[in-house]
Design a protein around this motif. Structure first.
Motif, short mmCIF file in Angstrom:
data_model
loop_
_atom_site.label_atom_id
_atom_site.label_comp_id
_atom_site.label_asym_id
_atom_site.label_seq_id
_atom_site.Cartn_x
_atom_site.Cartn_y
_atom_site.Cartn_z
N THR A 2 23.10 -55.73 -55.73
CA THR A 2 24.27 -54.95 -56.11
C THR A 2 24.87 -55.44 -57.42
OG1 THR A 2 25.62 -56.34 -54.72
CG2 THR A 2 24.88 -54.27 -53.77
N ASP A 3 24.12 -55.26 -58.48
CA ASP A 3 24.72 -55.48 -59.78
C ASP A 3 24.19 -54.42 -60.74
OD1 ASP A 3 22.32 -56.50 -61.18
OD2 ASP A 3 22.58 -58.26 -59.93
N PHE A 27 30.04 -51.06 -57.66
CA PHE A 27 29.62 -52.43 -57.38
C PHE A 27 30.81 -53.33 -57.04
CE2 PHE A 27 25.80 -51.07 -59.82
CZ PHE A 27 24.91 -51.19 -58.77
N GLU A 28 31.97 -53.05 -57.60
CA GLU A 28 33.17 -53.78 -57.21
C GLU A 28 33.51 -53.48 -55.74
OE1 GLU A 28 34.94 -56.18 -58.80
OE2 GLU A 28 33.30 -56.07 -60.25
N ARG A 30 31.33 -52.70 -53.45
CA ARG A 30 30.35 -53.41 -52.62
C ARG A 30 30.84 -54.83 -52.37
NH1 ARG A 30 29.69 -49.44 -51.65
NH2 ARG A 30 30.27 -50.49 -49.73
N LYS A 31 31.36 -55.49 -53.41
CA LYS A 31 31.86 -56.86 -53.25
C LYS A 31 33.07 -56.88 -52.31
CE LYS A 31 30.50 -58.26 -57.89
NZ LYS A 31 31.02 -58.58 -59.22
N LYS A 32 33.92 -55.88 -52.42
CA LYS A 32 35.17 -55.85 -51.66
C LYS A 32 34.97 -55.44 -50.20
CE LYS A 32 39.71 -53.63 -51.74
NZ LYS A 32 40.58 -52.71 -52.48
N ASP A 34 31.83 -54.83 -48.33
CA ASP A 34 30.65 -55.23 -47.54
C ASP A 34 30.86 -56.61 -46.94
OD1 ASP A 34 29.65 -52.83 -48.34
OD2 ASP A 34 28.19 -53.66 -49.73
N SER A 92 27.52 -53.68 -45.04
CA SER A 92 26.91 -55.00 -44.84
C SER A 92 25.65 -54.93 -43.97
CB SER A 92 27.92 -55.99 -44.26
OG SER A 92 28.41 -55.56 -43.01
#
Length: 102
Positions: A2-3, A27-28, A30-32, A34, A92
């Protein structure tokens, strides 16, 4: 992955077309969102969400979206609605099963 250098499979299909700014936001998210959760944590979220099901739809949805989406449901949703439509989902579990799809 995910980048920005490793966009998910199908990133260039019409349903998944996004600007570079939208990809950055995706993608932000996904970080937040997942977040791997235990069964106990999921049960707690379900209990909280059910408290709001008849009284506050927005709060119900906010809580429900914290629950990891089952992998097969996530891959189907992606096919019919695109990645942008699911950016606030907890993917996730789906990312474990389909690591190149989200």
């Amino acid at each position: 992955m995910t980048d920005m250098q490793h966009k998910p499979n199908g990133w260039n299909l019409p349903i998944n077309q996004m600007t570079e700014e939208e990809w950055k936001d995706y993608f932000e998210c996904r970080k937040k969102y997942d977040i791997k959760l235990s069964d106990e944590e999921i049960k707690k979220i379900i209990k909280i969400a059910m408290h709001f099901i008849d009284t506050d739809h927005d709060k119900y949805m906010e809580e429900s979206l914290k629950i990891p989406v089952p992998p097969n449901l996530a891959i189907s949703y992606k096919a019919f609605n695109g990645l942008k439509a699911m950016k606030k989902f907890n993917l996730s579990l789906a990312k474990e099963t389909y690591p190149d799809e989200f």
